[in-house]
Design a protein around this motif. Structure first.
Motif, PDB file in Angstrom:
ATOM      1  N   UNK A 145       0.852  -1.183   0.000  1.00  0.00           N
ATOM      2  CA  UNK A 145       0.000   0.000   0.000  1.00  0.00           C
ATOM      3  C   UNK A 145       0.891   1.236   0.000  1.00  0.00           C
ATOM      4  N   UNK A 146       0.679   2.123  -0.968  1.00  0.00           N
ATOM      5  CA  UNK A 146       1.435   3.374  -1.066  1.00  0.00           C
ATOM      6  C   UNK A 146       0.511   4.512  -0.650  1.00  0.00           C
ATOM      7  N   UNK A 147       0.927   5.281   0.368  1.00  0.00           N
ATOM      8  CA  UNK A 147       0.087   6.359   0.897  1.00  0.00           C
ATOM      9  C   UNK A 147       0.820   7.688   0.742  1.00  0.00           C
ATOM     10  N   UNK A 148       0.289   8.535  -0.142  1.00  0.00           N
ATOM     11  CA  UNK A 148       0.879   9.859  -0.361  1.00  0.00           C
ATOM     12  C   UNK A 148      -0.186  10.730  -1.008  1.00  0.00           C
ATOM     13  N   UNK A 149      -0.339  11.971  -0.519  1.00  0.00           N
ATOM     14  CA  UNK A 149      -1.368  12.844  -1.090  1.00  0.00           C
ATOM     15  C   UNK A 149      -0.914  13.518  -2.375  1.00  0.00           C
ATOM     16  N   UNK A 150       0.358  13.386  -2.716  1.00  0.00           N
ATOM     17  CA  UNK A 150       0.841  13.911  -4.003  1.00  0.00           C
ATOM     18  C   UNK A 150       0.697  12.801  -5.042  1.00  0.00           C
ATOM     19  N   UNK A 151      -0.273  12.975  -5.930  1.00  0.00           N
ATOM     20  CA  UNK A 151      -0.625  11.908  -6.865  1.00  0.00           C
ATOM     21  C   UNK A 151       0.543  11.496  -7.743  1.00  0.00           C
ATOM     22  N   UNK A 152       1.331  12.462  -8.181  1.00  0.00           N
ATOM     23  CA  UNK A 152       2.471  12.152  -9.050  1.00  0.00           C
ATOM     24  C   UNK A 152       3.441  11.206  -8.347  1.00  0.00           C
ATOM     25  N   UNK A 153       3.702  11.474  -7.071  1.00  0.00           N
ATOM     26  CA  UNK A 153       4.633  10.632  -6.312  1.00  0.00           C
ATOM     27  C   UNK A 153       4.059   9.240  -6.097  1.00  0.00           C
ATOM     28  N   UNK A 154       2.801   9.167  -5.636  1.00  0.00           N
ATOM     29  CA  UNK A 154       2.216   7.852  -5.338  1.00  0.00           C
ATOM     30  C   UNK A 154       2.113   7.002  -6.596  1.00  0.00           C
ATOM     31  N   UNK A 155       1.764   7.608  -7.723  1.00  0.00           N
ATOM     32  CA  UNK A 155       1.646   6.839  -8.965  1.00  0.00           C
ATOM     33  C   UNK A 155       3.012   6.377  -9.461  1.00  0.00           C
ATOM     34  N   UNK A 156       4.033   7.217  -9.277  1.00  0.00           N
ATOM     35  CA  UNK A 156       5.386   6.826  -9.698  1.00  0.00           C
ATOM     36  C   UNK A 156       5.889   5.646  -8.869  1.00  0.00           C
ATOM     37  N   UNK A 157       5.675   5.725  -7.540  1.00  0.00           N
ATOM     38  CA  UNK A 157       6.104   4.629  -6.667  1.00  0.00           C
ATOM     39  C   UNK A 157       5.337   3.359  -7.005  1.00  0.00           C
ATOM     40  N   UNK A 158       4.011   3.492  -7.175  1.00  0.00           N
ATOM     41  CA  UNK A 158       3.187   2.328  -7.479  1.00  0.00           C
ATOM     42  C   UNK A 158       3.627   1.670  -8.783  1.00  0.00           C
ATOM     43  N   UNK A 159       3.895   2.479  -9.803  1.00  0.00           N
ATOM     44  CA  UNK A 159       4.305   1.927 -11.093  1.00  0.00           C
ATOM     45  C   UNK A 159       5.632   1.185 -10.972  1.00  0.00           C
ATOM     46  N   UNK A 160       6.574   1.748 -10.222  1.00  0.00           N
ATOM     47  CA  UNK A 160       7.878   1.099 -10.084  1.00  0.00           C
ATOM     48  C   UNK A 160       7.754  -0.216  -9.303  1.00  0.00           C
ATOM     49  N   UNK A 161       6.955  -0.217  -8.240  1.00  0.00           N
ATOM     50  CA  UNK A 161       6.806  -1.435  -7.448  1.00  0.00           C
ATOM     51  C   UNK A 161       6.034  -2.506  -8.221  1.00  0.00           C
ATOM     52  N   UNK A 162       5.081  -2.100  -9.054  1.00  0.00           N
ATOM     53  CA  UNK A 162       4.399  -3.080  -9.912  1.00  0.00           C
ATOM     54  C   UNK A 162       5.381  -3.691 -10.905  1.00  0.00           C
ATOM     55  N   UNK A 163       6.296  -2.860 -11.402  1.00  0.00           N
ATOM     56  CA  UNK A 163       7.311  -3.373 -12.330  1.00  0.00           C
ATOM     57  C   UNK A 163       8.234  -4.376 -11.653  1.00  0.00           C
ATOM     58  N   UNK A 164       8.345  -4.271 -10.317  1.00  0.00           N
ATOM     59  CA  UNK A 164       9.155  -5.216  -9.545  1.00  0.00           C
ATOM     60  C   UNK A 164       8.379  -6.485  -9.202  1.00  0.00           C
ATOM     61  N   UNK A 165       7.102  -6.549  -9.622  1.00  0.00           N
ATOM     62  CA  UNK A 165       6.321  -7.763  -9.423  1.00  0.00           C
ATOM     63  C   UNK A 165       5.340  -7.716  -8.272  1.00  0.00           C
ATOM     64  N   UNK A 166       5.167  -6.549  -7.640  1.00  0.00           N
ATOM     65  CA  UNK A 166       4.272  -6.442  -6.491  1.00  0.00           C
ATOM     66  C   UNK A 166       2.876  -6.011  -6.929  1.00  0.00           C
ATOM     67  N   UNK A 167       1.878  -6.368  -6.124  1.00  0.00           N
ATOM     68  CA  UNK A 167       0.522  -5.867  -6.303  1.00  0.00           C
ATOM     69  C   UNK A 167       0.398  -4.628  -5.433  1.00  0.00           C
ATOM     70  N   UNK A 168      -0.025  -3.509  -6.021  1.00  0.00           N
ATOM     71  CA  UNK A 168       0.024  -2.226  -5.309  1.00  0.00           C
ATOM     72  C   UNK A 168      -1.327  -1.530  -5.344  1.00  0.00           C
ATOM     73  N   UNK A 169      -1.742  -0.992  -4.189  1.00  0.00           N
ATOM     74  CA  UNK A 169      -2.862  -0.071  -4.102  1.00  0.00           C
ATOM     75  C   UNK A 169      -2.346   1.243  -3.527  1.00  0.00           C
ATOM     76  N   UNK A 170      -3.132   2.317  -3.721  1.00  0.00           N
ATOM     77  CA  UNK A 170      -2.723   3.637  -3.226  1.00  0.00           C
ATOM     78  C   UNK A 170      -3.831   4.245  -2.375  1.00  0.00           C
ATOM     79  N   UNK A 171      -3.427   5.165  -1.504  1.00  0.00           N
ATOM     80  CA  UNK A 171      -4.352   5.964  -0.696  1.00  0.00           C
ATOM     81  C   UNK A 171      -3.779   7.369  -0.608  1.00  0.00           C
ATOM     82  N   UNK A 172      -4.674   8.359  -0.427  1.00  0.00           N
ATOM     83  CA  UNK A 172      -4.226   9.754  -0.485  1.00  0.00           C
ATOM     84  C   UNK A 172      -4.427  10.529   0.797  1.00  0.00           C
TER      85      UNK A 172
END
Length: 226
Positions: free
Chosen positions: A7-34
């Protein structure tokens, strides 16, 4: 590689989406919260294996999020902070965070820290001679991951427990900060020894100031009674 829930928690959408995309590329299942309330709700529903958590959040901050999710169940937390204030760091570690990164940070470093925290969560501590260690009035049950001091149970975070167990495995031996970072945190570059210092400070506050001896310029040793 086993897919992990993050779970990636950040109110800055650009940051949370960048982290989520990178962790998905590493093979993880990712959700976000703001925000804080959404983060706590998603933790309860999603049951993540790890949380990447910004300190500054709307609703309530990351420290309160960390406190609430750790009260529900232990989960590794990597905190992100734009502030370099040591007070914030110590409070974050005290409410259950396992590691932290200061913004701006390298995505490669974040991925490495996430991997190290997940490895630690998987690792089972095995005592060389016994599953119970006793030093002074402190009793440490490695199997149940419980600590008592003067017959009172003491709550330690996951990282505090692992650090104490590592020091207790070699009582009175001086262990340098770089080795502690590698063995307890899983970091191989020896960077950010402040993390070790902050966790030692937390252990002293909970278990007594004389338990761990500082060897200036080197590291720490558990002062177990002879």
């Amino acid at each position: 590689m086993t897919q992990r829930r993050v779970l990636v928690v950040d109110d800055e959408r650009t940051i949370s989406e960048s982290i989520a995309a990178r962790l998905r590329a590493e093979g993880h299942h990712v959700q976000t919260a703001a925000d804080g309330p959404d983060a706590v709700m998603r933790c309860a529903e999603y049951r993540p294996d790890l949380v990447v958590l910004d300190v500054m959040l709307p609703g309530f901050d990351g420290l309160e999020v960390c406190r609430r999710i750790q009260a529900d169940r232990p989960v590794p937390v990597l905190m992100l902070t734009a502030r370099a204030d040591e007070t914030d760091l110590v409070i974050g570690l005290g409410v259950g965070a396992d590691d932290y990164l200061s913004k701006p940070f390298s995505m490669r470093v974040l991925v490495a820290r996430v991997a190290a925290l997940l490895r630690r969560a998987d690792r089972t501590l095995v005592a060389a001679e016994s599953d119970v260690l006793v030093f002074g009035d402190v009793t440490m049950d490695l199997t149940q991951r419980r600590v008592r001091a003067a017959d009172l149970e003491v709550h330690l975070t996951r990282t505090e427990f692992d650090l104490l167990a590592h020091l207790a495995a070699r009582p009175r031996a001086v262990i340098d900060r770089e080795s502690l970072l590698e063995q307890v945190w899983g970091w191989g570059d020896g960077a950010n020894s402040r993390t070790v210092d902050s966790h030692v400070k937390a252990l002293r506050r909970k278990l007594g100031g004389d338990l761990i001896r500082t060897v200036h310029g080197v590291g720490y040793a558990l002062e177990a009674p002879r």
